[in-house]
Write a protein that holds these residues in place. Sequence first.
Motif, PDB file in Angstrom:
ATOM      1  N   SER A  21      -2.263  -9.508   3.168  1.00 41.67           N
ATOM      2  CA  SER A  21      -2.391  -8.567   4.176  1.00 41.67           C
ATOM      3  C   SER A  21      -2.017  -7.860   3.522  1.00 41.67           C
ATOM      4  N   PRO A  23      -0.694  -3.810   2.686  1.00 43.61           N
ATOM      5  CA  PRO A  23       0.339  -2.623   3.689  1.00 43.61           C
ATOM      6  C   PRO A  23       0.127  -2.232   4.683  1.00 43.61           C
ATOM      7  N   THR A  24       1.693  -1.958   5.050  1.00 40.81           N
ATOM      8  CA  THR A  24       1.165  -0.846   6.463  1.00 40.81           C
ATOM      9  C   THR A  24       2.161   0.596   5.305  1.00 40.81           C
ATOM     10  N   ASP A  26       2.820   4.564   4.992  1.00 45.34           N
ATOM     11  CA  ASP A  26       2.525   5.745   6.093  1.00 45.34           C
ATOM     12  C   ASP A  26       1.593   6.507   6.447  1.00 45.34           C
ATOM     13  N   THR A  27       2.213   7.634   7.759  1.00 42.87           N
ATOM     14  CA  THR A  27       1.188   8.674   7.659  1.00 42.87           C
ATOM     15  C   THR A  27       0.429   9.361   7.052  1.00 42.87           C
ATOM     16  N   SER A  46       3.710   5.774  -1.825  1.00 39.85           N
ATOM     17  CA  SER A  46       4.814   5.023  -0.934  1.00 39.85           C
ATOM     18  C   SER A  46       5.940   5.898  -1.705  1.00 39.85           C
ATOM     19  N   ASP A  65      -9.480 -10.062   5.447  1.00 39.08           N
ATOM     20  CA  ASP A  65      -7.850  -9.788   5.666  1.00 39.08           C
ATOM     21  C   ASP A  65      -7.087 -11.278   4.829  1.00 39.08           C
TER      22      ASP A  65
END
Length: 281
Positions: A21, A23-24, A26-27, A46, A65
């Motif tokens: 997946s 990664p999530t 940061d804004t 990051s 995905d």
Amino acid sequence: DADAFFVTSSVLTEVVPYDGSLPTLDTDAKTKLLWVDNVYYLAFSSSSADGIYDVYLTTSTDGSDESWSEPQEVFTGLWAPDDYGKGLFAFEYNSNDSYFGIASYTTGTSRIDFATSSDAFSWSATSTVADHLPTTQSNVRRIYLDFGTSDSYVALFYSNYDQGGMTSGSYEVATSTNGGSWSTSTIGTLNNGEQDFFAGGGISGSGASRVFRAAFFEDNLNDIIYSSSTDGGATWTSTTVAEELNTEGPAEFTINLAVDDNGIPGLVYHGRVNSSMPNVT
């Protein structure tokens, strides 16, 4: 004397494979996606400590995905505070010489470093592009990297304020034929005491026909200036592309300069048409 015991076990800790997946982030994290030889390369910043950021890279052959590789750290020690974009860096591919290039401001110093890689995972030692830059003025930490398409040539565009604060400065470009030794020229002057910054830079052509192109803000983010050079950056010709934009907030950060395969430049930017709604041009 105490007895010593040695114990063995056949039970191994299970290694959980990466799920593929994305990664999530940061804004406002800095990201750059490249498509090279039928592979997507996604670089992103990051935080590793307060005010310090690193670049990570993940790849995919189709972008779907669960198709992405586990992110790997490829460049460390970027410097950029949250309110001007996290971990500002430049990441591009040199199609003429078949290598990736990455550049960024180095934390706690007044320099920009540059590194190369043939696979985007194993990187060379860094070279210093410029070492006369401000260590305090965060809004100038914007850099743009471009390569010659038919010869060995690297151009890195950046802005520079003096160390005493925003009292004077310049927009600059550093060039190199090998990525190790660099020459610097000045494109234009930063307005004193204002929040203007670089909006983009690139090159087209080769040799005597090479053209440098740059865009930057003037008049406290109200005007956009386009500037070009046909003599290696020795002299520049400038024109006002847009003025009285009344740009504020996040809108000014969306500006983008691009040059097509025919050497034609294009600009996309925001301009406020009222107090709340930005207009894309």
